[in-house]
Design a protein around this motif. Structure first.
Motif, mmCIF file in Angstrom:
data_model
loop_
_atom_site.group_PDB
_atom_site.id
_atom_site.type_symbol
_atom_site.label_atom_id
_atom_site.label_comp_id
_atom_site.label_asym_id
_atom_site.label_seq_id
_atom_site.Cartn_x
_atom_site.Cartn_y
_atom_site.Cartn_z
ATOM 1 N N ILE A 32 63.243 16.462 -40.090
ATOM 2 C CA ILE A 32 62.008 16.467 -39.619
ATOM 3 C C ILE A 32 60.523 17.414 -40.157
ATOM 4 N N TYR A 33 59.708 17.031 -39.968
ATOM 5 C CA TYR A 33 58.822 18.189 -40.794
ATOM 6 C C TYR A 33 57.423 18.190 -39.785
ATOM 7 N N GLU A 34 56.090 18.889 -40.851
ATOM 8 C CA GLU A 34 55.228 19.380 -39.901
ATOM 9 C C GLU A 34 54.312 19.763 -41.492
ATOM 10 N N ASP A 51 56.967 26.490 -34.114
ATOM 11 C CA ASP A 51 57.044 26.716 -32.448
ATOM 12 C C ASP A 51 57.516 25.516 -32.600
ATOM 13 N N ARG A 52 56.819 23.927 -33.448
ATOM 14 C CA ARG A 52 57.572 22.802 -32.859
ATOM 15 C C ARG A 52 58.326 22.310 -33.403
ATOM 16 N N MET A 53 57.938 23.245 -34.982
ATOM 17 C CA MET A 53 59.365 22.647 -36.369
ATOM 18 C C MET A 53 60.733 22.986 -35.273
ATOM 19 N N GLY A 153 57.389 2.948 -38.050
ATOM 20 C CA GLY A 153 56.212 2.294 -36.875
ATOM 21 C C GLY A 153 54.972 2.807 -37.093
ATOM 22 N N ASN A 154 54.761 4.166 -37.579
ATOM 23 C CA ASN A 154 53.896 4.498 -38.007
ATOM 24 C C ASN A 154 53.172 4.305 -39.402
ATOM 25 N N ILE A 155 54.078 4.183 -40.302
ATOM 26 C CA ILE A 155 53.148 3.950 -41.457
ATOM 27 C C ILE A 155 52.753 1.914 -41.652
ATOM 28 N N GLY A 180 47.640 7.676 -32.378
ATOM 29 C CA GLY A 180 46.810 6.777 -32.970
ATOM 30 C C GLY A 180 48.563 7.089 -34.028
ATOM 31 N N THR A 181 48.538 6.471 -34.912
ATOM 32 C CA THR A 181 49.534 6.783 -36.393
ATOM 33 C C THR A 181 49.778 7.937 -36.923
ATOM 34 N N SER A 182 48.931 8.864 -37.143
ATOM 35 C CA SER A 182 49.082 10.256 -37.191
ATOM 36 C C SER A 182 48.064 11.236 -36.766
ATOM 37 N N SER A 183 47.850 10.709 -35.067
ATOM 38 C CA SER A 183 46.789 11.309 -34.761
ATOM 39 C C SER A 183 47.409 11.322 -33.047
ATOM 40 N N ASN A 184 46.212 11.963 -32.282
ATOM 41 C CA ASN A 184 46.059 11.780 -30.608
ATOM 42 C C ASN A 184 45.138 11.335 -30.514
ATOM 43 N N VAL A 185 44.973 10.312 -29.343
ATOM 44 C CA VAL A 185 43.754 9.470 -29.501
ATOM 45 C C VAL A 185 43.027 10.686 -27.741
ATOM 46 N N GLY A 205 50.316 17.029 -30.173
ATOM 47 C CA GLY A 205 50.005 17.455 -31.357
ATOM 48 C C GLY A 205 49.379 19.054 -31.296
ATOM 49 N N ILE A 206 49.274 19.805 -32.443
ATOM 50 C CA ILE A 206 48.599 20.722 -32.182
ATOM 51 C C ILE A 206 47.122 20.728 -31.883
ATOM 52 N N THR A 207 46.659 20.068 -32.998
ATOM 53 C CA THR A 207 44.791 19.860 -32.879
ATOM 54 C C THR A 207 44.842 19.274 -31.403
ATOM 55 N N ARG A 208 45.611 18.536 -30.282
ATOM 56 C CA ARG A 208 45.386 18.514 -29.848
ATOM 57 C C ARG A 208 45.312 19.393 -28.278
ATOM 58 N N THR A 209 46.817 20.178 -28.673
ATOM 59 C CA THR A 209 46.790 21.389 -27.455
ATOM 60 C C THR A 209 45.619 22.328 -27.655
ATOM 61 N N LEU A 242 41.935 13.318 -32.325
ATOM 62 C CA LEU A 242 42.683 14.755 -33.330
ATOM 63 C C LEU A 242 43.469 14.647 -34.157
ATOM 64 N N GLY A 243 43.857 15.421 -35.179
ATOM 65 C CA GLY A 243 45.017 15.549 -36.023
ATOM 66 C C GLY A 243 44.738 16.742 -36.790
ATOM 67 N N THR A 244 46.197 17.128 -37.523
ATOM 68 C CA THR A 244 45.689 18.464 -38.744
ATOM 69 C C THR A 244 45.112 17.909 -39.648
ATOM 70 N N SER A 245 44.904 16.448 -40.340
ATOM 71 C CA SER A 245 44.849 15.809 -41.134
ATOM 72 C C SER A 245 43.069 15.433 -40.697
ATOM 73 N N THR A 246 43.471 14.637 -40.090
ATOM 74 C CA THR A 246 41.842 14.037 -38.936
ATOM 75 C C THR A 246 41.057 14.692 -38.247
ATOM 76 N N GLU A 247 41.334 16.077 -37.969
ATOM 77 C CA GLU A 247 40.612 17.320 -37.002
ATOM 78 C C GLU A 247 39.738 16.519 -35.913
HETATM 79 N N1 PDD Z 1 49.957 13.847 -38.010
HETATM 80 N N2 PDD Z 1 50.405 11.632 -33.481
HETATM 81 C C1 PDD Z 1 50.938 11.319 -34.577
HETATM 82 C C2 PDD Z 1 51.625 10.731 -34.801
HETATM 83 C C3 PDD Z 1 50.976 11.832 -35.824
HETATM 84 O O1 PDD Z 1 51.695 12.421 -37.205
HETATM 85 C C4 PDD Z 1 50.044 13.107 -35.590
HETATM 86 C C5 PDD Z 1 50.692 14.374 -36.845
HETATM 87 C C6 PDD Z 1 49.384 13.295 -34.232
HETATM 88 C C7 PDD Z 1 48.326 14.699 -34.460
HETATM 89 O O2 PDD Z 1 49.491 16.583 -34.329
HETATM 90 P P1 PDD Z 1 48.836 17.390 -34.660
HETATM 91 O O3 PDD Z 1 47.227 18.137 -34.443
HETATM 92 O O4 PDD Z 1 50.001 18.658 -35.130
HETATM 93 O O5 PDD Z 1 48.821 17.172 -37.188
HETATM 94 C C8 PDD Z 1 49.671 13.286 -33.427
HETATM 95 C C9 PDD Z 1 49.850 14.342 -39.608
HETATM 96 C C10 PDD Z 1 51.020 15.238 -39.896
HETATM 97 C C11 PDD Z 1 48.315 15.114 -39.685
HETATM 98 O O6 PDD Z 1 47.650 14.439 -39.058
HETATM 99 O O7 PDD Z 1 48.786 15.612 -41.061
#
Ligand code: PDD
Length: 286
Positions: A32-34, A51-53, A153-155, A180-185, A205-209, A242-247
């Protein structure tokens, strides 16, 4: 200032060979990762990430061998030793190393590896003017709620977005937009924010929460957690990711067609501002 690694609590150079050939993360993606953002030498929303980890570990039946306090101190150590002010900490825990066999090996010790890198600076131009997305089929497994190392699937999806000149690929399963592949929509229609409910089909997603549970209620913006179609998304008044990197990223074009006016919407901008204020508050930025 330099990027750094940490293996089982010990600082290492990122170029060092420290992971055995038969680590199951390497061979199976069995872990797993964070990713946690560092603003002003402080981790943002670290407790929520940890907590999610622990939940991801439980779901994969990987024993937790580090306490919450230890993990916090490893994050702090990486920030301190690296001298990085703004960046991101990557953390992964694999089931450990053992001769390759599919089922869980016995007497195996999980391995923690972490790294810190500078940057991840906000793409100001996109944050202000909005980004483009494409819509593609969701070809991932059925446990997207676990933040597992398996991201094929994401990459593959992100690469499609890159080749299309888009910021992100948004995924559709059984006619419904998942994430999204690394974000919530999120989509805004008639003043209401819509987003896929948290189940096995998306990462919570933490950002979504933070946005759904904290910022939207504070701003009096109603949210409905209900699936919607790609057509609904394309016809929305506003769309954002929304996402950690995406903000908080406004989306102004989907598959080459403008989202309404083609400019970031009012609700998106309010959420962007509130998110920025929260970062400033939590990370003590002036
Ligand atoms: N992305 N959905 C997917 C499939 C993700 O990989 C991520 C995180 C999110 C948003 O989750 P959070 O808000 O907890 O980052 C949703 C990577 C780790 C990133 O944004 O850096």
């Amino acid at each position: 200032m330099r990027s750094l690694g940490l293996v089982d609590g010990k600082i290492v150079d990122l170029a060092e060979n420290v992971v055995p050939m038969e680590d199951r993360g390497h061979q199976f993606g069995d872990g797993i990762y964070e990713v946690t953002r560092v603003y002003n030498k402080q981790c943002f929303a670290l407790k929520m990430h940890m907590d999610r980890m622990y939940r991801s570990l439980r779901e994969l039946r990987i024993p937790a061998v580090y306490t919450y306090d230890e993990l916090i101190s490893f994050h702090e150590l990486l920030i301190q030793e690296s001298g990085i002010v703004d960046g991101a900490v990557y953390l992964q825990i694999t089931r450990g190393a053992a001769p390759r066999t599919h089922a869980f090996p016995e007497q195996i010790v999980p391995r923690l590896t972490m790294s810190i890198r500078p940057g991840g600076a906000r793409k100001t131009e996109l944050w202000e003017n909005g980004a483009q997305i494409i819509v593609i089929p969701d070809e991932r497994w059925l446990r997207c709620d676990i933040k597992s190392l398996n991201l094929l699937g994401n990459i593959l999806g992100k690469q499609k977005a890159k080749e299309a000149g888009a910021f992100e690929a948004v995924l559709v399963r059984d006619g419904q937009v998942t994430e999204g592949t690394s974000s919530n929509v999120l989509a805004v229609k008639a003043g209401v924010v819509w987003t896929h409910p948290t189940n096995n089909l998306i990462l919570k997603g933490i950002t979504r929460t933070i946005v759904v549970e904290q910022l939207a209620p504070k701003l009096d913006i109603p949210v409905i957690e209900k699936p919607f179609s790609a057509e609904f998304l394309k016809d929305a008044d506003e769309v954002f990711l929304l996402g950690t990197s995406t903000e908080v990223m406004p989306i102004v074009s989907i598959d080459g067609k403008s989202v309404k006016s083609g400019k970031p919407g009012e609700i998106t901008q309010k959420i962007q501002q509130a998110y920025q204020e929260l970062i400033d508050e939590e990370c003590h930025r002036a």
